[in-house]
Design a protein around this motif. Structure first.
Motif, PDB file in Angstrom:
ATOM      1  N   GLY A  46       0.808  -1.213   0.000  1.00 42.27           N
ATOM      2  CA  GLY A  46       0.000   0.000   0.000  1.00 42.27           C
ATOM      3  C   GLY A  46       0.837   1.256   0.000  1.00 42.27           C
ATOM      4  O   GLY A  46       0.524   2.232  -0.700  1.00 42.27           O
ATOM      5  N   VAL A  49       2.431   1.764  -3.552  1.00 43.20           N
ATOM      6  CA  VAL A  49       1.465   2.294  -4.524  1.00 43.20           C
ATOM      7  C   VAL A  49       1.140   3.752  -4.208  1.00 43.20           C
ATOM      8  O   VAL A  49       1.037   4.590  -5.115  1.00 43.20           O
ATOM      9  N   PHE A  53       1.606   7.040  -6.702  1.00 36.85           N
ATOM     10  CA  PHE A  53       0.524   7.991  -6.958  1.00 36.85           C
ATOM     11  C   PHE A  53       0.926   9.409  -6.551  1.00 36.85           C
ATOM     12  O   PHE A  53       0.606  10.376  -7.248  1.00 36.85           O
ATOM     13  N   LEU A 383      -3.938  -5.495  -3.777  1.00 39.83           N
ATOM     14  CA  LEU A 383      -3.700  -4.528  -4.856  1.00 39.83           C
ATOM     15  C   LEU A 383      -4.868  -3.549  -4.976  1.00 39.83           C
ATOM     16  O   LEU A 383      -4.660  -2.335  -5.147  1.00 39.83           O
ATOM     17  N   ALA A 384      -6.087  -4.073  -4.896  1.00 42.90           N
ATOM     18  CA  ALA A 384      -7.263  -3.199  -4.978  1.00 42.90           C
ATOM     19  C   ALA A 384      -7.277  -2.208  -3.818  1.00 42.90           C
ATOM     20  O   ALA A 384      -7.572  -1.010  -4.007  1.00 42.90           O
ATOM     21  N   SER A 385      -6.964  -2.683  -2.627  1.00 43.44           N
ATOM     22  CA  SER A 385      -6.930  -1.805  -1.461  1.00 43.44           C
ATOM     23  C   SER A 385      -5.839  -0.747  -1.592  1.00 43.44           C
ATOM     24  O   SER A 385      -6.047   0.422  -1.249  1.00 43.44           O
ATOM     25  N   ALA A 386      -4.669  -1.162  -2.095  1.00 41.23           N
ATOM     26  CA  ALA A 386      -3.568  -0.213  -2.265  1.00 41.23           C
ATOM     27  C   ALA A 386      -3.958   0.892  -3.249  1.00 41.23           C
ATOM     28  O   ALA A 386      -3.681   2.076  -3.018  1.00 41.23           O
ATOM     29  N   TRP A 387      -4.626   0.503  -4.335  1.00 45.07           N
ATOM     30  CA  TRP A 387      -5.073   1.508  -5.306  1.00 45.07           C
ATOM     31  C   TRP A 387      -6.127   2.422  -4.683  1.00 45.07           C
ATOM     32  O   TRP A 387      -6.074   3.649  -4.849  1.00 45.07           O
ATOM     33  N   PHE A 388      -7.076   1.849  -3.974  1.00 44.92           N
ATOM     34  CA  PHE A 388      -8.158   2.628  -3.363  1.00 44.92           C
ATOM     35  C   PHE A 388      -7.576   3.677  -2.413  1.00 44.92           C
ATOM     36  O   PHE A 388      -7.935   4.857  -2.449  1.00 44.92           O
ATOM     37  N   ALA A 390      -4.478   4.913  -2.284  1.00 45.74           N
ATOM     38  CA  ALA A 390      -3.686   5.909  -3.005  1.00 45.74           C
ATOM     39  C   ALA A 390      -4.584   6.893  -3.752  1.00 45.74           C
ATOM     40  O   ALA A 390      -4.325   8.103  -3.780  1.00 45.74           O
ATOM     41  N   PHE A 391      -5.637   6.385  -4.354  1.00 45.36           N
ATOM     42  CA  PHE A 391      -6.600   7.250  -5.062  1.00 45.36           C
ATOM     43  C   PHE A 391      -7.243   8.230  -4.089  1.00 45.36           C
ATOM     44  O   PHE A 391      -7.369   9.427  -4.370  1.00 45.36           O
TER      45      PHE A 391
END
Length: 400
Positions: A46, A49, A53, A383-388, A390-391
């Motif tokens: 997390g 990523v 970002f 990966l989904a959590s890391a993107w969420f 960071a977004f």
């Protein structure tokens, strides 16, 4: 050798025993280190990523890690509550706004600050608390009906990859509260009432979500007393569990409204939440309105993701309903407090993070699958959590 009364083991006989002893040591060390390794691995992903970002969006990473609520906690840790009037979220000066933030987390920051500085101390407290929570979750995964060591490790991974788990590595209270909450639940399941009461008391000094934990402990103690289990020991937990939360609420009321009655003093904290952030319990009206607006016309990715998290939490609650009573009551309490509040809608994924018991059925189901399946699922969720996360911190420009 005869006549000595001793049996001499031949080298080929001793070797299997040594190998078994070595294997046992390796297993114990793996069990000791694996919860930390799983948790740190997911959280490191997390952070990586988030760093990418931040670079892509020309954002200062450190300022984001200590943003929003983190700034309040750092100020309280540095200067306490007795300061000049502070500007709240609406730009109004209020001498009591800081009291909306509970003292447990800034107190720990203040203890470490002389050696580390305040921002670093805040992150170290969150990191240590996250590890403490990981070991509690690993134990919880073994204690529940149908649980196992494998399920405990999976539960750690899922928790570290919960939507908005980025706050576990920020100057926020979620890591500390979840650590105290999970060890409270573990102690209740093990019928260790004294530690359960102490952990619940401490959680009540960290955030208001402790009300859900207090209710869960009270229900568990009353059930134990009704069944006449453990003698009078559950009474210790019954007495200690609410002391932290209601003690802080009463103290806040005494400082803000010294001449008011007891009930008015207990409600002072809620009034500060409303004045500073327009947050109060409205039975879910604001949440329902928000979901309806998103489903009928929002073009915001963050709004859509928030609704998806809310839906996932409600589904998880339905699945959890047949598990241990204390886990169900706690998760239901967190959901009622979060979804029944008019708080910032886009903060809902973060506010749902303490409802980690919703992950128990998922962990138990995954534990029955092949190792490759578990690795793929956990990696995808991480990966989904890391993107969420960071977004939310770099693209989304508002508080979380």
């Amino acid at each position: 050798m005869q006549g000595s009364g001793q049996t001499v083991r031949r080298p080929e006989q001793a070797a299997p025993g040594l190998l078994l002893d070595l294997a046992d040591r390796i297993t114990r060390r793996r069990a000791l280190l694996l919860p930390a390794a799983v948790y740190l691995g997911v959280r490191a992903l997390g952070v990586v990523v988030l760093t990418v970002f931040a670079a892509l969006h020309d954002t200062d990473l450190l300022s984001k890690i200590a943003a929003w609520d983190g700034q309040w906690y750092l100020k309280i840790a540095a200067s306490g509550y007795e300061l000049e009037p502070t500007t709240d979220a609406f730009g109004h000066l209020n001498p009591h706004t800081r009291r909306a933030f509970f003292p447990g987390y800034p107190f720990l920051i203040r203890l470490l600050a002389p050696a580390l500085g305040f921002p670093a101390a805040a992150l170290v407290v969150s990191l240590a608390a996250g590890l403490f929570a990981a070991y509690g979750l690993a134990r919880l995964g073994r204690l529940v009906r149908g649980g196992s060591r494998r399920a405990g490790y999976i539960l750690v991974a899922l928790f570290a990859a919960t939507p908005m788990s980025v706050v576990l590595t920020m100057a926020y209270t979620e890591a500390l509260f979840c650590a105290l909450a999970v060890w409270t639940l573990v102690a209740v399941l093990e019928r260790r009432w004294e530690p359960a009461g102490v952990c619940c008391l401490a959680a009540g000094l960290v955030r208001s979500t402790a009300l859900a934990l207090v209710v869960a402990v009270v229900v568990a103690t009353l059930m134990a007393l009704t069944r006449r289990e453990d003698g009078g020991r559950p009474l210790v937990a019954l007495a200690l569990a609410p002391a932290g939360l209601f003690g802080y609420l009463w103290w806040t009321g005494m400082r803000v409204r010294p001449e008011s009655g007891f009930e008015a003093q207990l409600s002072t904290w809620s009034d500060l939440e409303w004045q500073g952030w327009r947050t109060r319990f409205d039975g879910g009206v604001s949440t329902a309105r928000f979901v309806a607006e998103v489903l009928t016309g929002s073009d915001s990715a963050m709004s859509a993701l928030t609704v998806a998290v809310i839906a996932g939490a409600l589904i998880g609650m339905a699945v959890l309903a047949r598990r241990e009573t204390v886990l169900v009551v706690y998760a239901a309490g967190v959901l009622v407090m979060c979804l029944g509040s008019s708080a910032l809608m886009h903060a809902k994924p973060r506010l749902l993070l303490p409802a980690f018991t919703l992950l128990v059925p998922v962990a138990l189901a995954l534990a029955k699958r092949r190792t490759n399946t578990v690795l793929w699922v956990c990696s995808g969720v991480a990966l989904a959590s890391a993107w969420f996360g960071a977004f939310a911190l770099t693209v989304w420009q508002y508080a979380i």
